[in-house]
Design a protein around this motif. Sequence first.
Motif, PDB file in Angstrom:
ATOM      1  N   GLN A  50      -4.921   4.258   7.877  1.00  0.00           N
ATOM      2  CA  GLN A  50      -6.194   3.890   7.439  1.00  0.00           C
ATOM      3  C   GLN A  50      -6.596   2.523   7.442  1.00  0.00           C
ATOM      4  O   GLN A  50      -7.783   2.032   7.985  1.00  0.00           O
ATOM      5  CB  GLN A  50      -6.338   4.260   5.921  1.00  0.00           C
ATOM      6  CG  GLN A  50      -6.334   5.967   5.655  1.00  0.00           C
ATOM      7  CD  GLN A  50      -6.358   6.248   4.235  1.00  0.00           C
ATOM      8  OE1 GLN A  50      -6.709   5.653   3.237  1.00  0.00           O
ATOM      9  NE2 GLN A  50      -6.286   7.453   3.755  1.00  0.00           N
ATOM     10  N   LEU A  51      -5.598   1.643   6.720  1.00  0.00           N
ATOM     11  CA  LEU A  51      -5.942   0.248   6.932  1.00  0.00           C
ATOM     12  C   LEU A  51      -6.081  -0.184   8.290  1.00  0.00           C
ATOM     13  O   LEU A  51      -6.839  -0.960   8.713  1.00  0.00           O
ATOM     14  CB  LEU A  51      -4.844  -0.444   6.151  1.00  0.00           C
ATOM     15  CG  LEU A  51      -4.930  -1.825   6.174  1.00  0.00           C
ATOM     16  CD1 LEU A  51      -6.463  -2.274   5.130  1.00  0.00           C
ATOM     17  CD2 LEU A  51      -3.705  -2.607   5.204  1.00  0.00           C
ATOM     18  N   SER A  57      -4.731  10.406   6.800  1.00  0.00           N
ATOM     19  CA  SER A  57      -3.986  10.683   5.642  1.00  0.00           C
ATOM     20  C   SER A  57      -3.294   9.731   5.106  1.00  0.00           C
ATOM     21  O   SER A  57      -3.333   9.461   3.969  1.00  0.00           O
ATOM     22  CB  SER A  57      -3.334  12.166   5.657  1.00  0.00           C
ATOM     23  OG  SER A  57      -2.123  11.943   6.733  1.00  0.00           O
ATOM     24  N   ASN A  58      -2.754   8.895   5.895  1.00  0.00           N
ATOM     25  CA  ASN A  58      -1.908   7.625   5.574  1.00  0.00           C
ATOM     26  C   ASN A  58      -2.429   6.556   5.280  1.00  0.00           C
ATOM     27  O   ASN A  58      -3.298   5.951   5.930  1.00  0.00           O
ATOM     28  CB  ASN A  58      -0.784   7.583   6.483  1.00  0.00           C
ATOM     29  CG  ASN A  58       0.620   6.562   6.062  1.00  0.00           C
ATOM     30  OD1 ASN A  58       0.125   5.399   5.981  1.00  0.00           O
ATOM     31  ND2 ASN A  58       1.658   6.967   6.026  1.00  0.00           N
ATOM     32  N   LYS A  59      -2.260   5.717   4.011  1.00  0.00           N
ATOM     33  CA  LYS A  59      -3.038   4.727   3.577  1.00  0.00           C
ATOM     34  C   LYS A  59      -2.595   3.740   4.729  1.00  0.00           C
ATOM     35  O   LYS A  59      -3.638   2.696   5.056  1.00  0.00           O
ATOM     36  CB  LYS A  59      -2.680   4.156   2.164  1.00  0.00           C
ATOM     37  CG  LYS A  59      -3.493   5.016   1.085  1.00  0.00           C
ATOM     38  CD  LYS A  59      -3.053   4.594  -0.106  1.00  0.00           C
ATOM     39  CE  LYS A  59      -4.076   5.357  -1.055  1.00  0.00           C
ATOM     40  NZ  LYS A  59      -4.124   4.766  -2.566  1.00  0.00           N
ATOM     41  N   THR A  72     -13.572   2.371   1.878  1.00  0.00           N
ATOM     42  CA  THR A  72     -12.420   2.886   0.817  1.00  0.00           C
ATOM     43  C   THR A  72     -12.833   4.528   0.680  1.00  0.00           C
ATOM     44  O   THR A  72     -11.685   5.339   0.899  1.00  0.00           O
ATOM     45  CB  THR A  72     -12.344   2.202  -0.348  1.00  0.00           C
ATOM     46  OG1 THR A  72     -12.177   0.938   0.000  1.00  0.00           O
ATOM     47  CG2 THR A  72     -11.208   2.719  -1.108  1.00  0.00           C
ATOM     48  N   GLN A 106      -4.116  -1.233  -4.354  1.00  0.00           N
ATOM     49  CA  GLN A 106      -5.197  -0.341  -3.897  1.00  0.00           C
ATOM     50  C   GLN A 106      -5.796  -0.668  -2.525  1.00  0.00           C
ATOM     51  O   GLN A 106      -5.816  -1.519  -2.184  1.00  0.00           O
ATOM     52  CB  GLN A 106      -6.399  -0.411  -4.936  1.00  0.00           C
ATOM     53  CG  GLN A 106      -6.055  -0.147  -6.453  1.00  0.00           C
ATOM     54  CD  GLN A 106      -7.067  -0.298  -7.390  1.00  0.00           C
ATOM     55  OE1 GLN A 106      -8.285  -0.730  -7.163  1.00  0.00           O
ATOM     56  NE2 GLN A 106      -6.669  -0.400  -8.598  1.00  0.00           N
ATOM     57  N   LEU A 107      -6.443   0.623  -1.903  1.00  0.00           N
ATOM     58  CA  LEU A 107      -6.904   0.461  -0.424  1.00  0.00           C
ATOM     59  C   LEU A 107      -7.816  -0.705  -0.286  1.00  0.00           C
ATOM     60  O   LEU A 107      -7.899  -1.419   0.570  1.00  0.00           O
ATOM     61  CB  LEU A 107      -7.384   1.593  -0.096  1.00  0.00           C
ATOM     62  CG  LEU A 107      -7.882   1.960   1.436  1.00  0.00           C
ATOM     63  CD1 LEU A 107      -6.658   1.235   2.598  1.00  0.00           C
ATOM     64  CD2 LEU A 107      -8.234   3.212   1.702  1.00  0.00           C
ATOM     65  N   LEU A 110       0.866  -1.083  -0.073  1.00  0.00           N
ATOM     66  CA  LEU A 110       0.033   0.177   0.099  1.00  0.00           C
ATOM     67  C   LEU A 110       0.759   1.337  -0.194  1.00  0.00           C
ATOM     68  O   LEU A 110       0.806   2.335  -0.541  1.00  0.00           O
ATOM     69  CB  LEU A 110      -0.804  -0.025   1.413  1.00  0.00           C
ATOM     70  CG  LEU A 110      -2.234  -0.448   1.164  1.00  0.00           C
ATOM     71  CD1 LEU A 110      -2.888  -0.606   2.492  1.00  0.00           C
ATOM     72  CD2 LEU A 110      -3.086   0.142   0.048  1.00  0.00           C
ATOM     73  N   THR A 111       2.070   1.167   0.983  1.00  0.00           N
ATOM     74  CA  THR A 111       2.904   2.454   0.971  1.00  0.00           C
ATOM     75  C   THR A 111       3.404   2.573  -0.289  1.00  0.00           C
ATOM     76  O   THR A 111       3.545   3.988  -0.615  1.00  0.00           O
ATOM     77  CB  THR A 111       3.949   2.085   2.222  1.00  0.00           C
ATOM     78  OG1 THR A 111       3.124   2.007   3.274  1.00  0.00           O
ATOM     79  CG2 THR A 111       4.659   3.599   2.372  1.00  0.00           C
ATOM     80  N   ALA A 113     -12.194   6.377   4.056  1.00  0.00           N
ATOM     81  CA  ALA A 113     -10.875   6.033   4.680  1.00  0.00           C
ATOM     82  C   ALA A 113     -10.117   7.327   5.013  1.00  0.00           C
ATOM     83  O   ALA A 113      -9.469   7.468   6.075  1.00  0.00           O
ATOM     84  CB  ALA A 113     -10.055   4.927   4.120  1.00  0.00           C
ATOM     85  N   PRO A 114     -10.161   8.403   4.097  1.00  0.00           N
ATOM     86  CA  PRO A 114      -9.137   9.588   4.158  1.00  0.00           C
ATOM     87  C   PRO A 114      -9.636  10.488   5.417  1.00  0.00           C
ATOM     88  O   PRO A 114      -8.877  11.157   5.822  1.00  0.00           O
ATOM     89  CB  PRO A 114      -9.675  10.440   2.914  1.00  0.00           C
ATOM     90  CG  PRO A 114      -9.755   9.265   1.877  1.00  0.00           C
ATOM     91  CD  PRO A 114     -10.633   8.335   2.568  1.00  0.00           C
TER      92      PRO A 114
END
Length: 314
Positions: free
Chosen positions: A273-274, A268-270, A260, A204-205, A198-199, A263-264
């Motif tokens: 978020q996960l 801010s960081n995916k 999804t 994709q999220l 993801l990073t 999530a923002p």
Amino acid sequence: MLYIVLFIIFILLFIFGMTIIRFGLFNLSANKLKGWLIKLTGTPLKGLITGTFITALLQSSSAVMVITIGLISARIMTFPQSIGIILGTNIGTTFKTELITFNLDRILVPLAIIGAILIIFNHIKIRSIGMLFFGIASVFTAMKGFELLAHPLTELSMIKQFIISINDNIILSLLTGAVITAIIQSSTAMTGITMGFLTAGLLQLDAGIAIVFGANIGTCITALIASIGGGKESKLAAYAHIWLNVFGVLLFTPFIPLLTEYAPYLASNKMVQLAHISVLFNVISSLLVLPFATKFGEMILFLHDRKPNSPVIK
């Protein structure tokens, strides 16, 4: 080939780190954990709180499930008492998911050195603290490795095609999470690998969320293996763990596009978020079942312990 070997090494390093963290924490808490599991499970709510706390402390839902199944096998605990614990383990395991999102790059080397030195000591508590430090350094080093190897790995055509296929297929993402977690015996390691891709912007999220959901099912294999030869009630506890996670995944999968989209708002960081979505999934799944814990137990008995011409619950 080199990148694949390195990736496997980092997976092993991650699992090694989580294992010695668990050993260190278990040594520090001695046998009190088993006492808490036995005493504080009078109601499903008490069991949930106890299961959450001990899983967060041991950093492993599988470890708590194995201990619980061991206590059931020894007839120290009953299957109904385990329902609350099972609900709690799913919540407690999210603490380690949040933990691996922290950025500890600057202190990894000092942490590993201090940990290695403390492990040499004969004093059990000092050695356990050393295991804790060294384990944390190992886990975060492996996480960095996942992130660094994500791009080189996707240059391999087979892996690139696989990443593309799971990005476009939620069901395949779920299966990927479940199967790989069952193989490596660690949902946290699977989450760590997912966070690395993801990073790197390769996954994709929505696919990442599905993989983490699938990992919740894959991690049940540990409890199922532990229940072999442990008696009827041990197997019932393992089945309850499986059904809880299957229900949760079936409930949440239709909402993956919505998760999804929003999530923002969580971070801010995916990667973060996960982790937050994993917390929501596990907490909500357990809390939804909690008021019906007794009925949930009856359902497990109905599905897996039916006897001809005998009632489900005696």
